[in-house]
Write an enzyme that holds these catalytic residues in place. Structure first.
Site, PDB file in Angstrom:
ATOM      1  N   CYS A 259     151.135  69.800 110.987  1.00 43.34           N
ATOM      2  CA  CYS A 259     151.517  70.913 110.130  1.00 43.34           C
ATOM      3  C   CYS A 259     152.032  72.074 110.982  1.00 43.34           C
ATOM      4  O   CYS A 259     151.328  72.539 111.879  1.00 43.34           O
ATOM      5  CB  CYS A 259     150.324  71.356 109.294  1.00 43.34           C
ATOM      6  SG  CYS A 259     150.681  72.781 108.239  1.00 43.34           S
TER       7      CYS A 259
ATOM      8  N   ARG B 277     159.761  52.673 106.154  1.00 35.76           N
ATOM      9  CA  ARG B 277     160.287  52.761 104.786  1.00 35.76           C
ATOM     10  C   ARG B 277     161.300  53.894 104.668  1.00 35.76           C
ATOM     11  O   ARG B 277     162.328  53.758 103.991  1.00 35.76           O
ATOM     12  CB  ARG B 277     159.145  52.962 103.781  1.00 35.76           C
ATOM     13  CG  ARG B 277     158.272  51.738 103.599  1.00 35.76           C
ATOM     14  CD  ARG B 277     157.279  51.935 102.460  1.00 35.76           C
ATOM     15  NE  ARG B 277     157.936  51.884 101.163  1.00 35.76           N
ATOM     16  CZ  ARG B 277     157.373  52.294 100.030  1.00 35.76           C
ATOM     17  NH1 ARG B 277     156.148  52.816 100.056  1.00 35.76           N
ATOM     18  NH2 ARG B 277     158.008  52.206  98.882  1.00 35.76           N
TER      19      ARG B 277
ATOM     20  N   HIS C 108     155.965  59.470  91.300  1.00 37.23           N
ATOM     21  CA  HIS C 108     155.156  58.965  92.413  1.00 37.23           C
ATOM     22  C   HIS C 108     155.461  59.681  93.729  1.00 37.23           C
ATOM     23  O   HIS C 108     155.104  59.188  94.788  1.00 37.23           O
ATOM     24  CB  HIS C 108     155.372  57.455  92.580  1.00 37.23           C
ATOM     25  CG  HIS C 108     154.877  56.652  91.415  1.00 37.23           C
ATOM     26  ND1 HIS C 108     155.247  55.333  91.195  1.00 37.23           N
ATOM     27  CD2 HIS C 108     154.043  56.974  90.405  1.00 37.23           C
ATOM     28  CE1 HIS C 108     154.660  54.900  90.083  1.00 37.23           C
ATOM     29  NE2 HIS C 108     153.931  55.872  89.588  1.00 37.23           N
TER      30      HIS C 108
ATOM     31  N   CYS D  82     150.467  68.908 104.160  1.00 34.42           N
ATOM     32  CA  CYS D  82     149.356  68.997 105.110  1.00 34.42           C
ATOM     33  C   CYS D  82     148.093  68.407 104.496  1.00 34.42           C
ATOM     34  O   CYS D  82     147.823  68.583 103.307  1.00 34.42           O
ATOM     35  CB  CYS D  82     149.122  70.455 105.498  1.00 34.42           C
ATOM     36  SG  CYS D  82     147.840  70.662 106.770  1.00 34.42           S
TER      37      CYS D  82
END
Length: 319
Positions: free
Chosen positions: A212, A75, A126, A134
């Site tokens: 992360c 996407r 959204h 994280c």
């Protein structure tokens, strides 16, 4: 080329817009379709047979982070191949001309930020495909507007996956999906799953997924609101405070049916503060729970064409 907008409607709206100070815009998928971007269900076509709960919930990410990240990586890739259209640029220019104008978008595709819409006047209901955070309970790391593609090497689009190009001539965003199915030799409506040899999805070990950089332990996740999650409270509070701060002159409802909360609620709240409503949509029956009232405007057509024209009295011509 002659305008498809009735002259009287365009004239009355333009005159009202010129005197409007406090304006709010609510954006939905229709404005991105004008950039040829596939919808959530159409994103790549390969994921049509998955339920939303397989791809867009915290539980899905915990169970299959590799599948979820491949979906969101695709996407991201498709959104970056698409370009902001003239409606995005017109709204960004309106924000520069009207400092008491805010835009609420339900889209996660990053097209409004890439049109240089002033960030302090843009609220992402959204989240965004290009924000990450994280997942570790003990870590609060996040970063925004990361347009790296792929976000990590393992999530590069496979070489045998055709790259349909979003088409500005496709106002539904489905053209890209159809071209991908055709290229893979998949018939329209055929059931396809991840075990199908034609589908170039693969299992990825967790250590190849985005991690992360701060805590080194937690996986990063897309900064979007998944099903079952609440909308960002800070964003909702900021918008509510803006709406309470004074009368509202105008709400623009662009490419959204405004039937789902909070979208439907914002139209009613703006009306209660004195706003007139202008709807830009392909379907006159798709104008929200409260419908059109006397004094509202409805502009039928492609947002990428209509929005720059109706805003031109303030923004000037948008190329």
């Amino acid at each position: 080329m002659a305008s498809a907008i009735p002259a009287a409607d365009l004239r009355s709206f333009s005159e009202y817009l010129k005197t409007s100070k406090r304006i709010i815009a609510l954006l939905g998928a229709g404005i991105s379709a004008s950039s040829g971007l596939p919808t959530f269900r159409g994103a790549g076509g390969l994921w049509r047979t998955y339920e939303a709960t397989d791809l867009a919930t915290p539980e899905a990410f915990e169970a299959n982070p590799d599948l979820v990240w491949q979906f969101y990586s695709y996407r991201r890739h498709m959104a970056l191949k698409a370009q902001p259209n003239r409606a995005h640029f017109a709204l960004a220019e309106l924000a520069r001309k009207r400092k008491d104008f805010i835009t609420l978008t339900q889209n996660v595709d990053g097209l409004s930020p890439r049109a240089n819409h002033p960030s302090e006047q843009l609220h992402l209901l959204h989240g965004s495909l290009f924000n990450v955070k994280c997942t570790s309970f003990y870590c609060s790391y996040s970063r925004n507007n990361d347009f790296t593609d792929p976000i990590v090497p393992a999530l590069a689009i496979p070489k045998n996956l055709p790259e349909p190009t979003p088409s500005t001539g496709d106002k539904t965003g489905e053209e890209a999906t159809r071209s991908l199915y055709n290229a893979l030799g998949i018939a329209e409506g055929e059931e396809v799953d991840i075990s199908d040899d034609r589908v170039p999805l693969k299992g990825l070990s967790t250590d190849l997924l985005p991690h992360c950089p701060e805590c080194k332990e937690g996986l990063l996740r897309p900064g979007v609101v998944w099903f079952g999650e609440s909308l960002p409270l800070q964003t909702l509070d900021t918008v509510d405070n803006w709406m309470k701060a004074g009368p509202i002159d105008l709400i623009l409802v662009i490419g959204t049916s405004s039937r789902v909360y909070p979208a439907a609620g914002y139209v009613d709240k703006a009306r209660a503060k004195g706003a007139r409503v202008a709807v830009v949509n392909m379907d006159r029956n798709d104008v929200g729970s409260s419908g059109l009232k006397p004094g509202d405007w409805f502009f039928k057509g492609d947002a990428g064409v209509i929005v720059p024209e109706i805003l031109q009295s303030v923004t000037g011509e948008i190329q």
